[in-house]
Design an enzyme around this catalytic site. Structure first.
Site, mmCIF file in Angstrom:
data_model
loop_
_atom_site.group_PDB
_atom_site.id
_atom_site.type_symbol
_atom_site.label_atom_id
_atom_site.label_comp_id
_atom_site.label_asym_id
_atom_site.label_seq_id
_atom_site.Cartn_x
_atom_site.Cartn_y
_atom_site.Cartn_z
ATOM 1 N N ARG A 71 39.686 -3.686 1.982
ATOM 2 C CA ARG A 71 38.884 -2.716 2.057
ATOM 3 C C ARG A 71 37.210 -2.834 2.358
ATOM 4 O O ARG A 71 36.632 -3.544 2.142
ATOM 5 C CB ARG A 71 38.763 -2.179 0.420
ATOM 6 C CG ARG A 71 40.009 -1.531 -0.036
ATOM 7 C CD ARG A 71 39.861 -1.324 -1.578
ATOM 8 N NE ARG A 71 38.761 -0.366 -1.799
ATOM 9 C CZ ARG A 71 38.444 0.243 -3.016
ATOM 10 N NH1 ARG A 71 39.345 0.111 -4.054
ATOM 11 N NH2 ARG A 71 37.444 0.882 -3.236
ATOM 12 N N ARG A 107 34.358 12.020 -11.797
ATOM 13 C CA ARG A 107 32.932 11.069 -11.563
ATOM 14 C C ARG A 107 31.716 12.071 -11.394
ATOM 15 O O ARG A 107 30.796 11.382 -11.306
ATOM 16 C CB ARG A 107 33.305 10.530 -10.041
ATOM 17 C CG ARG A 107 33.908 9.178 -10.179
ATOM 18 C CD ARG A 107 34.040 8.770 -8.668
ATOM 19 N NE ARG A 107 33.936 7.401 -8.420
ATOM 20 C CZ ARG A 107 35.296 6.462 -8.141
ATOM 21 N NH1 ARG A 107 36.320 6.944 -8.486
ATOM 22 N NH2 ARG A 107 34.989 5.388 -7.747
ATOM 23 N N ARG A 117 27.459 2.439 -4.251
ATOM 24 C CA ARG A 117 28.580 3.036 -4.977
ATOM 25 C C ARG A 117 28.036 2.859 -6.487
ATOM 26 O O ARG A 117 28.240 3.868 -6.973
ATOM 27 C CB ARG A 117 29.878 2.213 -4.847
ATOM 28 C CG ARG A 117 30.470 2.637 -3.392
ATOM 29 C CD ARG A 117 31.199 1.973 -2.877
ATOM 30 N NE ARG A 117 32.810 1.586 -3.831
ATOM 31 C CZ ARG A 117 33.444 0.266 -3.597
ATOM 32 N NH1 ARG A 117 32.865 -0.594 -2.769
ATOM 33 N NH2 ARG A 117 34.583 0.283 -4.483
ATOM 34 N N LYS A 158 39.207 -1.065 -13.640
ATOM 35 C CA LYS A 158 39.792 0.037 -13.964
ATOM 36 C C LYS A 158 41.463 -0.045 -13.696
ATOM 37 O O LYS A 158 42.220 0.297 -14.458
ATOM 38 C CB LYS A 158 39.291 1.393 -13.652
ATOM 39 C CG LYS A 158 37.915 1.895 -13.945
ATOM 40 C CD LYS A 158 37.289 2.885 -13.441
ATOM 41 C CE LYS A 158 37.076 3.178 -11.886
ATOM 42 N NZ LYS A 158 36.299 2.055 -11.276
ATOM 43 N N ARG A 176 37.039 -9.491 -3.772
ATOM 44 C CA ARG A 176 38.413 -8.567 -3.589
ATOM 45 C C ARG A 176 38.525 -7.980 -2.129
ATOM 46 O O ARG A 176 39.510 -8.024 -1.463
ATOM 47 C CB ARG A 176 38.211 -7.510 -4.464
ATOM 48 C CG ARG A 176 39.107 -6.148 -4.323
ATOM 49 C CD ARG A 176 39.329 -5.172 -5.521
ATOM 50 N NE ARG A 176 38.461 -4.208 -5.259
ATOM 51 C CZ ARG A 176 38.153 -3.196 -6.174
ATOM 52 N NH1 ARG A 176 38.804 -3.005 -7.257
ATOM 53 N NH2 ARG A 176 37.453 -2.130 -5.518
HETATM 54 P P1 AMP Z 1 37.640 3.653 -6.069
HETATM 55 O O1 AMP Z 1 38.916 3.241 -5.404
HETATM 56 O O2 AMP Z 1 38.060 4.616 -7.155
HETATM 57 O O3 AMP Z 1 36.677 2.758 -6.060
HETATM 58 O O4 AMP Z 1 37.147 5.051 -4.896
HETATM 59 C C1 AMP Z 1 36.825 4.576 -3.760
HETATM 60 C C2 AMP Z 1 35.974 5.641 -3.091
HETATM 61 O O5 AMP Z 1 36.796 7.000 -3.141
HETATM 62 C C3 AMP Z 1 34.771 5.989 -3.909
HETATM 63 O O6 AMP Z 1 33.799 5.149 -3.501
HETATM 64 C C4 AMP Z 1 34.643 7.521 -3.238
HETATM 65 O O7 AMP Z 1 34.156 7.428 -1.817
HETATM 66 C C5 AMP Z 1 35.898 8.086 -3.228
HETATM 67 N N1 AMP Z 1 36.538 8.669 -4.524
HETATM 68 C C6 AMP Z 1 37.202 8.064 -5.455
HETATM 69 N N2 AMP Z 1 37.416 9.208 -6.458
HETATM 70 C C7 AMP Z 1 36.399 9.949 -6.470
HETATM 71 C C8 AMP Z 1 35.912 10.990 -7.278
HETATM 72 N N3 AMP Z 1 36.560 11.414 -8.302
HETATM 73 N N4 AMP Z 1 35.077 11.756 -6.597
HETATM 74 C C9 AMP Z 1 34.632 11.553 -5.513
HETATM 75 N N5 AMP Z 1 34.913 10.550 -4.778
HETATM 76 C C10 AMP Z 1 35.739 9.701 -5.132
#
Ligand code: AMP
Length: 191
Positions: A134, A89, A146, A14, A128
């Site tokens: 991370r 989400r 996740r 994404k 990654r």
């Molecule tokens: P990402 O970088 O999109 O993979 O997000 C990393 C982490 O941030 C996720 O595993 C969640 O813990 C948190 N996170 C990101 N976006 C959301 C969302 N829309 N709702 C809830 N948690 C989020």
């Protein structure tokens, strides 16, 4: 104005694709994951609150996430349109986004899911994690959690947006260019 939502499990690409699309269509890219990480790095209250959820691979509670997203959109009244990456989400987030954007007369144009199988994604994320630092990308159990969160809470958004005729999905396996081409084929339809 075009407003896009990119769906896909962690590692589906994404963020990589949003970086191309924002240039091509002159859109503002908002990644809730990036916003949380920025807050964590800067030690803000929001970052402190989000950290334990992110560390476990759980979603951050809706109330916190929705407020953060809306504040970020409001910071950019000049934007010609948005790419939402990693938001919504959950169904409550999707409803909140519809209501929020509806009030601004800037509805979502389309949502597009990048599809890829779990084992391939685990491989990508572990790779990654070696360079991104991370911690949520370095532990297979957290990665699988996740995915579980995605299956339980995010996958139902497919029918939510299908009901609005706004759901599209593409094969997320291929070169970066191939996937960009598949995305633009969908998006160009709305120009
Ligand atoms: P990402 O970088 O999109 O993979 O997000 C990393 C982490 O941030 C996720 O595993 C969640 O813990 C948190 N996170 C990101 N976006 C959301 C969302 N829309 N709702 C809830 N948690 C989020």
């Amino acid at each position: 104005m075009i407003n896009l939502v990119l769906f896909g499990k962690p590692g589906a690409g994404k963020g990589t694709q949003a970086a191309f699309l924002k240039e091509k269509y002159n859109l503002l890219h908002i990644s809730t994951g990036d916003l949380f990480r920025f807050n964590i790095q800067h030690g803000t209250d929001l970052g402190k609150l989000a950290q334990s959820f992110i560390d476990q691979g759980d979603l951050v509670p809706d109330s916190v996430t929705i407020n953060m997203l809306e504040a970020e959109v409001d910071k950019h009244p000049e934007a010609k349109g948005f790419i939402f990456d990693g938001f919504p989400r959950t169904t409550d987030q999707a409803k909140a986004l519809d209501e929020f954007l509806g009030k601004k007369q800037m509805p979502i144009t389309a949502t597009i899911a990048l599809e890829a199988d779990d084992d391939r994604l685990v491989e990508r994320l572990l790779q990654r994690g070696q360079t991104s630092g991370r911690t949520d990308d370095q532990d297979e159990e957290k990665i699988r959690n996740r995915f579980q969160e995605y299956n339980l809470k995010t996958a139902p958004l497919r029918s939510y947006y299908e009901a609005q005729n706004k759901f599209h999905s593409i094969d997320g396996i291929g070169t970066i260019e191939e996937i960009t081409d598949r995305l633009t084929a969908v998006i160009d339809h709305f120009l």
